[in-house]
Design a protein around this motif. Structure first.
Motif, PDB file in Angstrom:
ATOM      1  N   LEU A  79       0.820  -1.207   0.000  1.00  0.00           N
ATOM      2  CA  LEU A  79       0.000   0.000   0.000  1.00  0.00           C
ATOM      3  C   LEU A  79       0.860   1.265   0.000  1.00  0.00           C
ATOM      4  O   LEU A  79       0.551   2.256  -0.683  1.00  0.00           O
ATOM      5  CB  LEU A  79      -0.936  -0.011   1.207  1.00  0.00           C
ATOM      6  CG  LEU A  79      -2.083  -1.020   1.158  1.00  0.00           C
ATOM      7  CD1 LEU A  79      -2.838  -1.037   2.491  1.00  0.00           C
ATOM      8  CD2 LEU A  79      -3.047  -0.684   0.019  1.00  0.00           C
ATOM      9  N   LEU A  80       1.945   1.234   0.795  1.00  0.00           N
ATOM     10  CA  LEU A  80       2.860   2.384   0.807  1.00  0.00           C
ATOM     11  C   LEU A  80       3.497   2.611  -0.559  1.00  0.00           C
ATOM     12  O   LEU A  80       3.633   3.747  -1.032  1.00  0.00           O
ATOM     13  CB  LEU A  80       3.951   2.178   1.877  1.00  0.00           C
ATOM     14  CG  LEU A  80       3.490   2.256   3.339  1.00  0.00           C
ATOM     15  CD1 LEU A  80       4.636   1.889   4.280  1.00  0.00           C
ATOM     16  CD2 LEU A  80       2.966   3.650   3.665  1.00  0.00           C
ATOM     17  N   ILE A  81       3.917   1.493  -1.195  1.00  0.00           N
ATOM     18  CA  ILE A  81       4.519   1.612  -2.537  1.00  0.00           C
ATOM     19  C   ILE A  81       3.508   2.170  -3.527  1.00  0.00           C
ATOM     20  O   ILE A  81       3.810   3.051  -4.346  1.00  0.00           O
ATOM     21  CB  ILE A  81       5.045   0.238  -3.004  1.00  0.00           C
ATOM     22  CG1 ILE A  81       6.241  -0.180  -2.131  1.00  0.00           C
ATOM     23  CG2 ILE A  81       5.445   0.286  -4.468  1.00  0.00           C
ATOM     24  CD1 ILE A  81       6.722  -1.589  -2.401  1.00  0.00           C
ATOM     25  N   MET A  82       2.264   1.647  -3.457  1.00  0.00           N
ATOM     26  CA  MET A  82       1.233   2.127  -4.367  1.00  0.00           C
ATOM     27  C   MET A  82       0.920   3.595  -4.122  1.00  0.00           C
ATOM     28  O   MET A  82       0.728   4.374  -5.073  1.00  0.00           O
ATOM     29  CB  MET A  82      -0.036   1.286  -4.198  1.00  0.00           C
ATOM     30  CG  MET A  82       0.102  -0.155  -4.687  1.00  0.00           C
ATOM     31  SD  MET A  82      -1.385  -1.139  -4.374  1.00  0.00           S
ATOM     32  CE  MET A  82      -2.569  -0.266  -5.391  1.00  0.00           C
ATOM     33  N   ALA A  83       0.899   3.977  -2.845  1.00  0.00           N
ATOM     34  CA  ALA A  83       0.649   5.389  -2.523  1.00  0.00           C
ATOM     35  C   ALA A  83       1.762   6.280  -3.069  1.00  0.00           C
ATOM     36  O   ALA A  83       1.516   7.363  -3.617  1.00  0.00           O
ATOM     37  CB  ALA A  83       0.508   5.560  -1.015  1.00  0.00           C
ATOM     38  N   LYS A  84       3.002   5.799  -2.912  1.00  0.00           N
ATOM     39  CA  LYS A  84       4.142   6.554  -3.432  1.00  0.00           C
ATOM     40  C   LYS A  84       4.070   6.678  -4.951  1.00  0.00           C
ATOM     41  O   LYS A  84       4.324   7.745  -5.522  1.00  0.00           O
ATOM     42  CB  LYS A  84       5.440   5.870  -3.002  1.00  0.00           C
ATOM     43  CG  LYS A  84       6.683   6.632  -3.388  1.00  0.00           C
ATOM     44  CD  LYS A  84       7.928   5.930  -2.859  1.00  0.00           C
ATOM     45  CE  LYS A  84       9.185   6.718  -3.236  1.00  0.00           C
ATOM     46  NZ  LYS A  84      10.410   6.052  -2.751  1.00  0.00           N
ATOM     47  N   MET A  85       3.705   5.562  -5.604  1.00  0.00           N
ATOM     48  CA  MET A  85       3.577   5.583  -7.061  1.00  0.00           C
ATOM     49  C   MET A  85       2.457   6.523  -7.485  1.00  0.00           C
ATOM     50  O   MET A  85       2.583   7.239  -8.495  1.00  0.00           O
ATOM     51  CB  MET A  85       3.317   4.172  -7.585  1.00  0.00           C
ATOM     52  CG  MET A  85       4.511   3.222  -7.429  1.00  0.00           C
ATOM     53  SD  MET A  85       4.148   1.538  -7.974  1.00  0.00           S
ATOM     54  CE  MET A  85       3.793   1.831  -9.703  1.00  0.00           C
ATOM     55  N   GLN A  86       1.372   6.520  -6.722  1.00  0.00           N
ATOM     56  CA  GLN A  86       0.273   7.425  -7.055  1.00  0.00           C
ATOM     57  C   GLN A  86       0.715   8.883  -6.943  1.00  0.00           C
ATOM     58  O   GLN A  86       0.386   9.719  -7.785  1.00  0.00           O
ATOM     59  CB  GLN A  86      -0.905   7.167  -6.120  1.00  0.00           C
ATOM     60  CG  GLN A  86      -1.646   5.863  -6.375  1.00  0.00           C
ATOM     61  CD  GLN A  86      -2.402   5.907  -7.696  1.00  0.00           C
ATOM     62  OE1 GLN A  86      -2.742   6.982  -8.179  1.00  0.00           O
ATOM     63  NE2 GLN A  86      -2.634   4.750  -8.287  1.00  0.00           N
ATOM     64  N   LEU A  87       1.488   9.170  -5.882  1.00  0.00           N
ATOM     65  CA  LEU A  87       2.001  10.535  -5.739  1.00  0.00           C
ATOM     66  C   LEU A  87       2.925  10.904  -6.891  1.00  0.00           C
ATOM     67  O   LEU A  87       2.880  12.026  -7.415  1.00  0.00           O
ATOM     68  CB  LEU A  87       2.740  10.671  -4.394  1.00  0.00           C
ATOM     69  CG  LEU A  87       1.865  10.664  -3.140  1.00  0.00           C
ATOM     70  CD1 LEU A  87       2.741  10.679  -1.884  1.00  0.00           C
ATOM     71  CD2 LEU A  87       0.919  11.872  -3.139  1.00  0.00           C
ATOM     72  N   GLN A  88       3.814   9.942  -7.265  1.00  0.00           N
ATOM     73  CA  GLN A  88       4.707  10.199  -8.386  1.00  0.00           C
ATOM     74  C   GLN A  88       3.933  10.423  -9.680  1.00  0.00           C
ATOM     75  O   GLN A  88       4.250  11.307 -10.474  1.00  0.00           O
ATOM     76  CB  GLN A  88       5.696   9.042  -8.539  1.00  0.00           C
ATOM     77  CG  GLN A  88       6.714   8.943  -7.404  1.00  0.00           C
ATOM     78  CD  GLN A  88       7.613   7.728  -7.548  1.00  0.00           C
ATOM     79  OE1 GLN A  88       7.363   6.853  -8.377  1.00  0.00           O
ATOM     80  NE2 GLN A  88       8.662   7.681  -6.731  1.00  0.00           N
ATOM     81  N   GLU A  89       2.908   9.588  -9.885  1.00  0.00           N
ATOM     82  CA  GLU A  89       2.087   9.748 -11.092  1.00  0.00           C
ATOM     83  C   GLU A  89       1.378  11.091 -11.080  1.00  0.00           C
ATOM     84  O   GLU A  89       1.256  11.762 -12.112  1.00  0.00           O
ATOM     85  CB  GLU A  89       1.068   8.606 -11.186  1.00  0.00           C
ATOM     86  CG  GLU A  89       1.668   7.252 -11.502  1.00  0.00           C
ATOM     87  CD  GLU A  89       2.316   7.226 -12.880  1.00  0.00           C
ATOM     88  OE1 GLU A  89       1.811   7.941 -13.767  1.00  0.00           O
ATOM     89  OE2 GLU A  89       3.318   6.513 -13.059  1.00  0.00           O
ATOM     90  N   LYS A  90       0.908  11.488  -9.894  1.00  0.00           N
ATOM     91  CA  LYS A  90       0.255  12.792  -9.798  1.00  0.00           C
ATOM     92  C   LYS A  90       1.237  13.917 -10.107  1.00  0.00           C
ATOM     93  O   LYS A  90       0.919  14.868 -10.830  1.00  0.00           O
ATOM     94  CB  LYS A  90      -0.328  12.979  -8.396  1.00  0.00           C
ATOM     95  CG  LYS A  90      -1.122  14.275  -8.230  1.00  0.00           C
ATOM     96  CD  LYS A  90      -1.697  14.388  -6.841  1.00  0.00           C
ATOM     97  CE  LYS A  90      -2.528  15.676  -6.705  1.00  0.00           C
ATOM     98  NZ  LYS A  90      -1.722  16.864  -6.967  1.00  0.00           N
TER      99      LYS A  90
END
Length: 317
Positions: A42-53
């Motif tokens: 979940l942390l990795i996905m959240a980080k990826m979401q932030l990067q994508e944003k």
């Protein structure tokens, strides 16, 4: 006698976990491990979401910048086209003016030359007439050279300058140029030396135009060199090229002017040309005619007061 075996006391033996308790501990460890892995994912996905944003925001900003740059480019393109059209119109008007001016100035020269020829027959009547005849002859010849330069400048601007190519000896070109420039050199009592290799060097070129090139360089050297000064022409061969250096020990050329010395009507050089009776066209013609022959021309000077050197390289036939 019979001995009876005593069994150990249950309170003294260590307590053993029940099988059901072991299973609960193992299950607990597996659930904790799975939960940690899930949290990490979940942390990795959240980080990826932030990067994508962040990427999406940056991409959106980039699109806006590109749109703005494109608008500026379109405006600049239209502006450049307008400036180019204006510059071309100005060049056309300048070319037409130079051609008209040259033709208008040439018209009175012919009767002046004819009148001077008639005056030559009367020089015996008065000693001063010979001096007047010489002055008029020199000034008419000088005016003719300036008008020829103006005509050539208009031809260059309109791309109408042409060459009559033929195999010619470099020695003939130098001799013709010296003949043209000798009057100015002799008048100022300057010393001219010519150094050439013994071998015959042949160039595929236009005799009249190449003579004009070296005559312009000689006349310039004479104009900007003091009386009793020295002018040297040195010719060297380098494989399939011939190098001709025209040097003087005269006024020299300022370092900031040298990169623009061959431009038509160079601003910094114009005042010097006017002071010496020129219009700043000769060196521009030197470069253009040299380039039309497949050659190059460069200028070298240590600055004002240190003389100058013009070096031409032309391909041998």
């Amino acid at each position: 006698m019979h001995h009876t075996a005593l069994s150990p006391d249950p309170e003294d033996a260590p307590a053993q976990p029940l099988p059901s308790e072991q299973n609960l501990q193992a299950l607990h460890h597996r659930e904790v491990k799975l939960l940690r892995e899930t949290i990490n994912q979940l942390l990795i996905m959240a980080k990826m979401q932030l990067q994508e944003k962040d990427k999406s925001d940056a991409f959106g900003l980039l699109i806006m910048q590109l749109r703005e740059a494109n608008q500026n480019l379109v405006l600049a393109t239209f502006g450049a086209q307008d400036m180019q059209a204006s510059a071309e119109a100005t060049t056309v008007r300048q070319t037409e003016f130079l051609a008209m001016l040259a033709h208008e100035l040439r018209n009175p020269l012919q009767p002046l030359a004819m009148a001077n020829d008639l005056l030559a027959k009367k020089v015996d009547l008065d000693p001063q007439l010979a001096h007047v005849h010489d002055v008029i002859g020199r000034q008419v010849a000088h005016m003719a050279r300036l008008i020829d330069d103006l005509l050539d400048a208009s031809r260059v601007s309109s791309g109408k300058i042409t060459l009559q190519l033929a195999p010619i000896l470099l020695s003939d070109i130098i001799a013709s140029a010296v003949e043209v420039g000798q009057a100015s050199i002799s008048q100022r009592q300057q010393v001219l030396s010519v150094s050439m290799p013994k071998e015959a060097l042949v160039i595929e070129g236009d005799l009249v135009r190449l003579t004009q090139v070296f005559a312009n360089l000689l006349i310039n050297a004479s104009k900007f060199t003091h009386e009793f000064g020295h002018i040297d022409i040195v010719v060297r061969r380098h494989d399939d090229l011939v190098e001709i250096a025209v040097s003087d020990d005269g006024a020299g050329i300022a370092l900031d002017i040298q990169p623009f010395i061959f431009d038509l009507f160079t601003q910094g050089f114009r005042s010097l040309e006017r002071a010496q009776g020129g219009v700043g066209i000769g060196l521009s013609l030197v470069r253009i005619i040299t380039q039309l022959h497949g050659g190059t021309v460069d200028v070298f000077s240590a600055g004002v007061g240190f003389g100058s050197q013009f070096v031409l390289q032309l391909p041998l036939s």
